[in-house]
Structures are given as structure tokens and as C-alpha cells.
Design a protein around this motif. Structure first.
Motif, PDB file in Angstrom:
ATOM      1  N   ASP A  97       0.825  -1.213   0.000  1.00 42.32           N
ATOM      2  CA  ASP A  97       0.000   0.000   0.000  1.00 42.32           C
ATOM      3  C   ASP A  97       0.856   1.258   0.000  1.00 42.32           C
ATOM      4  OD1 ASP A  97       0.929  -0.522   2.529  1.00 42.32           O
ATOM      5  OD2 ASP A  97      -0.910   0.084   3.566  1.00 42.32           O
ATOM      6  N   THR A  98       1.669   1.368  -1.045  1.00 40.92           N
ATOM      7  CA  THR A  98       2.509   2.555  -1.213  1.00 40.92           C
ATOM      8  C   THR A  98       1.646   3.731  -1.663  1.00 40.92           C
ATOM      9  OG1 THR A  98       2.950   2.058  -3.531  1.00 40.92           O
ATOM     10  CG2 THR A  98       4.478   1.127  -1.894  1.00 40.92           C
ATOM     11  N   ALA A  99       2.217   4.933  -1.559  1.00 45.01           N
ATOM     12  CA  ALA A  99       1.499   6.131  -1.995  1.00 45.01           C
ATOM     13  C   ALA A  99       1.143   6.037  -3.476  1.00 45.01           C
ATOM     14  CB  ALA A  99       2.354   7.368  -1.727  1.00 45.01           C
ATOM     15  N   GLU A 100       2.042   5.446  -4.263  1.00 42.81           N
ATOM     16  CA  GLU A 100       1.788   5.304  -5.702  1.00 42.81           C
ATOM     17  C   GLU A 100       0.596   4.401  -5.964  1.00 42.81           C
ATOM     18  OE1 GLU A 100       3.997   3.791  -9.825  1.00 42.81           O
ATOM     19  OE2 GLU A 100       5.051   3.669  -7.895  1.00 42.81           O
ATOM     20  N   ASN A 101       0.519   3.269  -5.248  1.00 41.02           N
ATOM     21  CA  ASN A 101      -0.581   2.321  -5.449  1.00 41.02           C
ATOM     22  C   ASN A 101      -1.909   2.892  -4.926  1.00 41.02           C
ATOM     23  OD1 ASN A 101       1.029   0.458  -6.727  1.00 41.02           O
ATOM     24  ND2 ASN A 101       1.495  -0.685  -4.855  1.00 41.02           N
ATOM     25  N   VAL A 102      -1.824   3.671  -3.860  1.00 43.51           N
ATOM     26  CA  VAL A 102      -3.027   4.344  -3.359  1.00 43.51           C
ATOM     27  C   VAL A 102      -3.536   5.327  -4.418  1.00 43.51           C
ATOM     28  CG1 VAL A 102      -3.900   6.019  -1.666  1.00 43.51           C
ATOM     29  CG2 VAL A 102      -2.493   4.094  -0.907  1.00 43.51           C
ATOM     30  N   TYR A 103      -2.631   6.077  -5.024  1.00 44.40           N
ATOM     31  CA  TYR A 103      -2.993   7.070  -6.026  1.00 44.40           C
ATOM     32  C   TYR A 103      -3.613   6.413  -7.262  1.00 44.40           C
ATOM     33  CZ  TYR A 103      -2.653  10.900  -9.366  1.00 44.40           C
ATOM     34  OH  TYR A 103      -2.958  11.851 -10.304  1.00 44.40           O
ATOM     35  N   LYS A 104      -3.057   5.263  -7.698  1.00 43.51           N
ATOM     36  CA  LYS A 104      -3.612   4.560  -8.863  1.00 43.51           C
ATOM     37  C   LYS A 104      -5.063   4.158  -8.601  1.00 43.51           C
ATOM     38  CE  LYS A 104       0.681   2.479 -10.636  1.00 43.51           C
ATOM     39  NZ  LYS A 104       1.401   1.185 -10.809  1.00 43.51           N
ATOM     40  N   LEU A 105      -5.315   3.641  -7.412  1.00 43.09           N
ATOM     41  CA  LEU A 105      -6.670   3.211  -7.059  1.00 43.09           C
ATOM     42  C   LEU A 105      -7.606   4.409  -6.959  1.00 43.09           C
ATOM     43  CD1 LEU A 105      -7.623   0.355  -6.746  1.00 43.09           C
ATOM     44  CD2 LEU A 105      -7.257   0.520  -4.271  1.00 43.09           C
ATOM     45  N   LEU A 106      -7.088   5.521  -6.457  1.00 38.69           N
ATOM     46  CA  LEU A 106      -7.890   6.742  -6.361  1.00 38.69           C
ATOM     47  C   LEU A 106      -8.266   7.247  -7.754  1.00 38.69           C
ATOM     48  CD1 LEU A 106      -9.132   9.057  -4.744  1.00 38.69           C
ATOM     49  CD2 LEU A 106      -6.881  10.149  -4.709  1.00 38.69           C
ATOM     50  N   GLU A 107      -7.317   7.198  -8.684  1.00 39.16           N
ATOM     51  CA  GLU A 107      -7.605   7.599 -10.060  1.00 39.16           C
ATOM     52  C   GLU A 107      -8.667   6.695 -10.687  1.00 39.16           C
ATOM     53  OE1 GLU A 107      -6.191  10.236 -12.282  1.00 39.16           O
ATOM     54  OE2 GLU A 107      -6.341  10.853 -10.194  1.00 39.16           O
ATOM     55  N   ASP A 108      -8.608   5.412 -10.394  1.00 36.98           N
ATOM     56  CA  ASP A 108      -9.618   4.475 -10.908  1.00 36.98           C
ATOM     57  C   ASP A 108     -11.003   4.845 -10.382  1.00 36.98           C
ATOM     58  OD1 ASP A 108      -7.610   3.119 -12.184  1.00 36.98           O
ATOM     59  OD2 ASP A 108      -7.459   1.520 -10.690  1.00 36.98           O
ATOM     60  N   CYS A 109     -11.080   5.206  -9.095  1.00 34.94           N
ATOM     61  CA  CYS A 109     -12.368   5.586  -8.504  1.00 34.94           C
ATOM     62  C   CYS A 109     -12.898   6.867  -9.136  1.00 34.94           C
ATOM     63  CB  CYS A 109     -12.224   5.743  -6.994  1.00 34.94           C
ATOM     64  SG  CYS A 109     -12.039   4.187  -6.107  1.00 34.94           S
ATOM     65  N   ASN A 110     -12.002   7.787  -9.458  1.00 34.34           N
ATOM     66  CA  ASN A 110     -12.423   9.006 -10.157  1.00 34.34           C
ATOM     67  C   ASN A 110     -13.063   8.677 -11.494  1.00 34.34           C
ATOM     68  OD1 ASN A 110     -11.711  10.986  -8.285  1.00 34.34           O
ATOM     69  ND2 ASN A 110      -9.583  11.025  -8.962  1.00 34.34           N
ATOM     70  N   LEU A 111     -12.452   7.728 -12.204  1.00 32.42           N
ATOM     71  CA  LEU A 111     -13.023   7.299 -13.488  1.00 32.42           C
ATOM     72  C   LEU A 111     -14.352   6.575 -13.278  1.00 32.42           C
ATOM     73  CD1 LEU A 111      -9.805   6.004 -15.313  1.00 32.42           C
ATOM     74  CD2 LEU A 111     -11.136   8.030 -15.900  1.00 32.42           C
ATOM     75  N   LEU A 112     -14.407   5.723 -12.268  1.00 27.46           N
ATOM     76  CA  LEU A 112     -15.633   4.960 -11.996  1.00 27.46           C
ATOM     77  C   LEU A 112     -16.811   5.869 -11.654  1.00 27.46           C
ATOM     78  CD1 LEU A 112     -14.640   1.785  -9.926  1.00 27.46           C
ATOM     79  CD2 LEU A 112     -15.872   1.846 -12.102  1.00 27.46           C
ATOM     80  N   LEU A 113     -16.515   6.998 -11.037  1.00 29.67           N
ATOM     81  CA  LEU A 113     -17.598   7.893 -10.635  1.00 29.67           C
ATOM     82  C   LEU A 113     -18.331   8.482 -11.834  1.00 29.67           C
ATOM     83  CD1 LEU A 113     -18.894   8.775  -8.043  1.00 29.67           C
ATOM     84  CD2 LEU A 113     -17.400  10.771  -7.997  1.00 29.67           C
ATOM     85  N   ASP A 114     -17.733   8.335 -13.023  1.00 30.22           N
ATOM     86  CA  ASP A 114     -18.418   8.754 -14.250  1.00 30.22           C
ATOM     87  C   ASP A 114     -19.693   7.948 -14.464  1.00 30.22           C
ATOM     88  OD1 ASP A 114     -17.971  10.788 -16.119  1.00 30.22           O
ATOM     89  OD2 ASP A 114     -17.497   9.350 -17.697  1.00 30.22           O
ATOM     90  N   ILE A 115     -19.807   6.844 -13.730  1.00 33.68           N
ATOM     91  CA  ILE A 115     -20.994   5.983 -13.824  1.00 33.68           C
ATOM     92  C   ILE A 115     -22.252   6.747 -13.426  1.00 33.68           C
ATOM     93  CG2 ILE A 115     -21.155   5.028 -11.459  1.00 33.68           C
ATOM     94  CD1 ILE A 115     -21.280   2.247 -12.743  1.00 33.68           C
ATOM     95  N   ASP A 116     -22.093   7.831 -12.676  1.00 37.49           N
ATOM     96  CA  ASP A 116     -23.236   8.636 -12.259  1.00 37.49           C
ATOM     97  C   ASP A 116     -24.041   9.127 -13.457  1.00 37.49           C
ATOM     98  OD1 ASP A 116     -24.807  10.222 -10.304  1.00 37.49           O
ATOM     99  OD2 ASP A 116     -23.887  11.904 -11.352  1.00 37.49           O
TER     100      ASP A 116
END
Length: 408
Positions: free
Chosen positions: A132-151
Motif C-alpha cells: 500500500d505505497t502512496a503510488e498504489n493508493v494514487y492509482k486506485l484513487l484515479e480508478d475511482c475518479n473514473l468509476l464515478l463517471d458511472i453517475d
């Protein structure tokens, strides 16, 4: 006579099937193992039609024997039970294959969502689990940003597709899906919040992202095997044209329509507004003038009548909350997420009883500070004839300082 007998036997068969299907939900409600229930379904039902699923969900909601929260859980479980058993209706024409058709666009969005989950979210989640490095946290956060387009995908479904299904008396799938849509939205937002403020709560995030992926994939299946076939069977071409025309206002998820959809017949012409005049107590306006005047107000207004039916909304250049013409003629309760309907009901009850004449709310919405006002509209005899909703971005007003007395 033989035809009457055959019809009666067919009705009895259908009644028996519905009884068995209802019992499946009761068994799930009582804690029976999903695999056992599925084996029972395969043995006694085998194949199921879209109409049977719709009728089952409608009956369960009407009868009210199972609490709504439990129905939500059971509705999620039935996806596994019905998977692979839904009979597809035969059709020579496949609108879902026509680029630009609303269903074609919905399906393209689902493909993009599926690809996002499998090519990014799953991979980045495994990397996060390992380290759970900062880089891996950031990648997952970016994925969630994209997923929120589902709205946008869900908003078009709820505000454009659902009203027409309700017009044809189909409520079960729409109410249930909207609830699950909200769970998914909330899950993505919560994952974003936890990742943005990561404090080592690794397992919570893993569980949450797993939940999001599973629910999104299951919703794709429900849409493409239940909702979309049901809509294609019931909606007219005119209604699909209206949905396609109004979809741009809400936006699209991870992709956009392949092209503008043009039905085989001539497109619907825009109805020209009558040039007749309306005489009011304090003046006379043409219908065109009145419409332009209302649309130039620096606020959004919506009017619902005494039966809670949406009759009008203004259409200014910058609306705060999305509105589509599909809501006209729809009850206001069905224009709100199920979890907030009780607030709407309470407000309307206060207005109708005369306990209140106004109610105000103020919220932060995206980059705006929004002031929402509701007014009970009454005639000269104080009879309630409807409710006016008045919505305004008050950020520019709050920023005012000093005085302005000359032209700038």
C-alpha cells in the motif's frame, strides 16, 4: 371451447410459476442457501421471461410482505439465480445494434465500465493489497475518479428511461435498480474519501472496492438482460427519439454515442410553440414571450400540481440540477432517489394540510452554494393547487460587497 380450456390451463400454469417464484424469494428471506434455491429454480422453473421477472418484482413490492431493505438484498441475490436462465425475446430488428440508439450507447458504456474494472481496478487493487505505497493508493484513487463517471449512466437511466417504464405500469425493476445505483455511487465516493485520506485502513478499502466491482458487474447484467429488453419491448420509437435527444443534457459515461441516431422514418419535428396570447391580471404576453421570460430568470423553477405531478420546469442556460422533458407528467416522488422520498412526502403533506406555506434548504453542490425554496401555491380561496420549487446559485450574491450605483 377447447381454446377456452387451453387458455385456462395456461393461466393456471402462469399462476403456479409465479407462486413458485415468490416462494424462492421467501426462502431466501428465511435464510435458505442460495445454491439450494438455485437448484430448486432450475428443477421447477428452468427458463424465465422478462415479463415474469417484472411481474414478480411488482407483486412483491405491492404485497409488502418483505421489508424493503430485505427486498433489496434478495433482488441482488436473484441475479445469480436467474443468470443464464432468462429467455431472450425474438426480434428481427435490433435497436441495440444501431449506433447512437440510447440502448446502444448504454451498452457501449457498460463495455467501457467492464474494461475499466478488468484492465485497471482489479490490477491496481492487487498491487495495493501487496503493497500500500502512496503510488498504489494514487492509482486506485484515479480508478475511482473514473468509476464515478458511472453517475451519468445511472442518471440517464433514472431520469430518462425509468419515467417511460413507469408510464407503462412497470415500477418494480426501476425502484430496486435506483436503490442499488445509489449504493454503488455511495461506495465509490466512500472509497475516494478513504483513499484521499489514507491512514492504513487497508482492509476496509479492499472490501469496499470488491463490493463496488461486484455490484457494477451485477448491475451491467441486470441492465442488459432485464431492463434493456423490457424497455425495448415497451417503448415506442418516438419515445426513444426523445430519450436520445435529451441524453446530451446529462452526459455520458467513459464514452459517447458512436453517431447521431436516425430512425428509419422521418425524425420527429419540433412542435412550434403557439403564437397565441395569455391575458393575465397585470398584462398580456404571447406564449413565446412567456417562455423566454421564464427561461431568462437567473433561477431554476419547477411546478408540480395538486396531484404531485410535474407539469413544468424552466429551461435556462445554466441549470443547477439536471431536468429532462421525460419528467413532465411524472409524479415528483418518482423523480427523487428512493432514500429521499420521505422528505418530499413530508413537505407536500405540510403544504396540503396548510401547516406550512414555505420551506427552505441550502446546500453545497459541486462548486455552487445552492439555495432551494419551496412555496405552496394556493388560489384565491386558499385551495392548494401545487408546489413551486425555486433553486438559485447564491455564491455571486454572497460575494457582493459595498455598493454599485453606476453602469460598468
Amino acid at each position: 371451447m377447447s381454446e377456452v380450456i387451453n387458455n385456462r390451463e395456461h393461466t393456471i400454469k402462469n399462476t403456479e410459476r409465479q407462486t413458485v417464484l415468490k416462494q424462492i424469494f421467501v426462502d431466501l428471506h428465511n435464510g435458505r442457501n442460495v445454491d439450494e434455491v438455485k437448484a430448486h429454480f432450475n428443477a421447477f422453473i428452468g427458463k424465465i421471461t422478462i415479463e415474469e421477472i417484472t411481474q414478480l418484482q411488482h407483486d412483491l413490492m405491492e404485497e409488502g410482505g418483505i421489508p424493503l431493505d430485505d427486498l433489496q438484498r434478495l433482488y441482488a441475490a436473484h441475479t445469480d439465480i436467474f443468470r443464464g436462465s432468462i429467455e431472450e425475446a425474438e426480434s428481427t430488428k435490433k435497436p441495440e445494434n444501431e449506433p447512437g440508439h440510447p440502448i446502444h450507447t448504454f451498452i457501449q458504456e457498460n463495455h467501457e465500465l467492464d474494461k475499466l474494472i478488468k484492465s485497471k481496478v482489479q490490477i491496481h487493487l492487487q498491487q495495493f493489497i501487496q503493497e500500500d505505497t502512496a503510488e498504489n493508493v494514487y492509482k486506485l484513487l484515479e480508478d475511482c475518479n473514473l468509476l464515478l463517471d458511472i453517475d451519468k449512466h445511472y442518471s440517464r437511466k433514472e431520469n430518462l428511461l425509468f419515467p417511460y417504464l413507469e408510464k407503462y405500469g412497470i415500477y418494480g425493476p426501476t425502484n430496486n435498480m435506483w436503490r442499488i445505483d445509489d449504493f454503488i455511487r455511495d461506495g465509490i465516493k466512500e472509497a475516494k474519501r478513504k483513499l484521499s485520506n489514507y491512514d492504513g485502513n487497508k482492509q476496509e478499502i479492499v472490501n469496499l472496492v470488491h463490493f463496488i466491482m461486484e455490484e457494477v458487474i451485477n448491475m451491467i447484467y441486470r441492465e442488459e438482460h432485464i431492463l434493456f429488453p423490457m424497455a425495448l419491448k415497451n417503448l415506442t420509437e418516438d419515445e426513444w427519439v426523445k430519450i436520445a435527444h435529451e441524453s446530451d443534457e446529462i452526459g455520458y459515461c467513459l464514452t459517447s454515442p458512436a453517431e447521431e441516431w436516425k430512425p428509419e422514418r422521418k425524425q420527429l419535428g419540433e412542435n412550434a410553440i403557439s403564437e397565441g396570447y395569455i391575458k393575465m391580471e397585470t398584462g398580456i404576453l404571447s406564449l413565446k414571450q412567456l417562455e423566454l421570460l421564464l427561461n431568462h430568470l437567473p433561477v431554476d423553477i419547477t411546478f408540480i400540481d395538486q396531484d404531485d405531478v410535474v407539469r413544468y420546469f424552466s429551461h435556462g442556460k445554466e441549470r443547477i440540477f439536471a431536468r429532462t422533458k421525460a419528467v413532465i407528467g411524472r409524479t415528483v416522488q418518482n423523480c427523487h432517489p428512493p432514500r429521499s422520498v420521505h422528505v418530499v412526502e413530508e413537505l407536500l403533506a405540510d403544504f396540503k394540510s396548510g401547516r406550512k406555506d414555505t420551506e427552505d434548504f441550502w446546500i453545497k453542490f459541486r462548486d455552487k452554494y445552492v439555495y432551494i425554496r419551496y412555496f405552496a401555491v394556493r388560489d384565491e380561496n386558499e385551495n392548494y393547487i401545487g408546489t413551486l420549487e425555486f433553486t438559485q446559485n447564491i455564491d455571486p450574491i454572497k460575494a457582493i460587497e459595498g455598493e454599485k450605483r453606476i453602469l460598468s
